[in-house]
Motif scaffolding. Structure first.
Motif, short mmCIF file in Angstrom:
data_model
loop_
_atom_site.label_atom_id
_atom_site.label_comp_id
_atom_site.label_asym_id
_atom_site.label_seq_id
_atom_site.Cartn_x
_atom_site.Cartn_y
_atom_site.Cartn_z
N ASN A 1 -90.42 -64.82 -3.62
CA ASN A 1 -89.13 -64.50 -3.01
C ASN A 1 -88.28 -63.35 -2.76
OD1 ASN A 1 -88.78 -67.18 -4.18
ND2 ASN A 1 -88.62 -66.20 -6.55
N THR A 2 -87.27 -63.23 -1.62
CA THR A 2 -86.83 -62.70 -0.95
C THR A 2 -85.90 -61.95 -2.09
OG1 THR A 2 -86.72 -63.91 0.80
CG2 THR A 2 -85.33 -62.05 0.58
N LEU A 3 -85.71 -60.26 -2.45
CA LEU A 3 -85.40 -59.39 -2.81
C LEU A 3 -84.03 -59.30 -2.59
CD1 LEU A 3 -88.20 -56.79 -4.29
CD2 LEU A 3 -87.52 -58.82 -5.16
N THR A 4 -83.35 -59.21 -3.64
CA THR A 4 -81.87 -58.71 -3.96
C THR A 4 -81.67 -58.28 -4.87
OG1 THR A 4 -81.13 -60.80 -5.45
CG2 THR A 4 -80.83 -61.28 -3.06
N GLY A 5 -79.92 -57.42 -4.96
CA GLY A 5 -80.19 -56.46 -6.09
C GLY A 5 -79.85 -57.41 -7.43
N SER A 6 -80.45 -56.25 -8.25
CA SER A 6 -80.27 -56.98 -9.96
C SER A 6 -79.85 -55.38 -10.53
CB SER A 6 -81.20 -57.86 -9.98
OG SER A 6 -82.61 -57.02 -10.28
N SER A 7 -80.18 -55.54 -11.88
CA SER A 7 -79.43 -54.21 -12.34
C SER A 7 -81.24 -52.88 -12.74
CB SER A 7 -79.93 -54.16 -14.11
OG SER A 7 -80.52 -55.83 -14.61
N GLN A 8 -82.38 -54.15 -12.06
CA GLN A 8 -83.96 -54.09 -12.35
C GLN A 8 -83.93 -53.37 -10.41
OE1 GLN A 8 -85.38 -56.22 -14.88
NE2 GLN A 8 -86.64 -53.89 -15.70
N ILE A 9 -82.90 -53.85 -9.59
CA ILE A 9 -83.86 -53.56 -8.02
C ILE A 9 -82.62 -53.62 -7.13
CG2 ILE A 9 -84.56 -54.74 -6.38
CD1 ILE A 9 -86.00 -56.75 -8.10
N ASN A 10 -82.67 -51.93 -6.80
CA ASN A 10 -81.68 -51.48 -5.19
C ASN A 10 -82.30 -51.14 -4.37
OD1 ASN A 10 -79.28 -50.40 -5.04
ND2 ASN A 10 -80.34 -47.94 -5.36
N ILE A 11 -81.32 -51.95 -3.37
CA ILE A 11 -81.99 -52.67 -2.28
C ILE A 11 -80.57 -51.40 -1.41
CG2 ILE A 11 -82.85 -53.53 0.09
CD1 ILE A 11 -83.95 -55.68 -1.71
#
Length: 253
Positions: free
Chosen positions: A77-87
């Protein structure tokens, strides 16, 4: 994990595959991609990953016109920002509080243009960069041993070796005091100088194992079991299980 006596902890920060390490890592902890060669990265459990850059070092040294970055995660899946993922808006990916479930294949496609100075003609190009990110865990009990230290390995091994030295000193002092202060004959079971030793224990926590073939540049590391394998106990290797579809499986469904 290799460890002293009863507690084990080996931590691995980062490692690159496919190119010389110096060409992948900068002094600031940035990891660049390599076209055609996946970069392997090992992240400590519950720590923050290095900065994954959607670009190779050669491209980073040049002007990039109208860049567009598309990150795809392990679930396709396309990654988007979250509490664990920063782009970031310049294509940098950081994974926070890294866990087994975040392990896997991350890919980024860089779309950009090059402009010929003479004719101002634009050409659209794309490059894809692949990163394989794995968990390299702390040992069981690291929180209580390290008091949230950022470098659990050094703290743990230091504490265990200190405990060994104190135990050795206790028996030596006991034998000396009994003999020289109380004129008591040392009992049949007593400490012999230089006889106390510790043994290195080689094991991994459940869901982790060692695989020199898959992780040759981190052969001594306990790395999260890949899909298709599992580890139910404190063994050293992950066992085959075709029905295990997740990273870090502790049982074969």
């Amino acid at each position: 994990m290799l460890a002293w006596a009863l507690l084990s902890a080996v931590l691995w920060s980062l490692a690159g595959v496919g190119s010389a390490r110096s060409s992948l890592f900068s002094n600031e902890g940035f990891v660049y991609g390599t076209v055609g060669h996946p970069v392997k990265i090992y992240v400590k459990l519950h720590q923050t990953s290095p900065v994954l850059v959607c670009m190779d070092i050669d491209r980073a040294s040049k002007e990039t016109v109208d860049p567009i970055y598309l990150w795809i995660g392990p679930n396709e899946n396309t990654l988007t920002g979250s509490s664990q993922i920063n782009i970031t808006n310049i294509g940098e990916l950081v994974l926070k509080d890294f866990m087994e479930s975040l392990s896997g294949h991350y890919s980024c496609t860089l779309s950009y243009k090059i402009v010929k100075a003479e004719t101002q003609e634009e050409t659209s190009l794309k490059k894809k960069y692949d990163f394989l990110v794995f968990v390299n865990p702390f040992a069981p009990g690291w929180k209580s041993m390290c008091n949230s230290s950022m470098d659990c390995e050094d703290v743990t091994n230091h504490n265990i070796l200190k405990a060994r030295d104190r135990i050795e000193e206790f028996f030596r002092s006991q034998a000396y005091i009994l003999h020289h202060h109380f004129n008591i004959t040392v009992p049949a079971m007593h400490f012999v100088d230089h006889s106390f030793q510790v043994t290195r224990i080689d094991n991994c926590r459940p869901g982790f194992g060692k695989n020199e073939g898959l992780h040759s540049n981190c052969a001594s590391c306990c790395v999260v079991c890949s899909p298709g394998t599992f580890s139910p106990d404190m063994d050293v290797t992950c066992q085959t299980c075709v029905s295990a579809h997740v990273y870090g499986a502790k049982a074969c469904p």
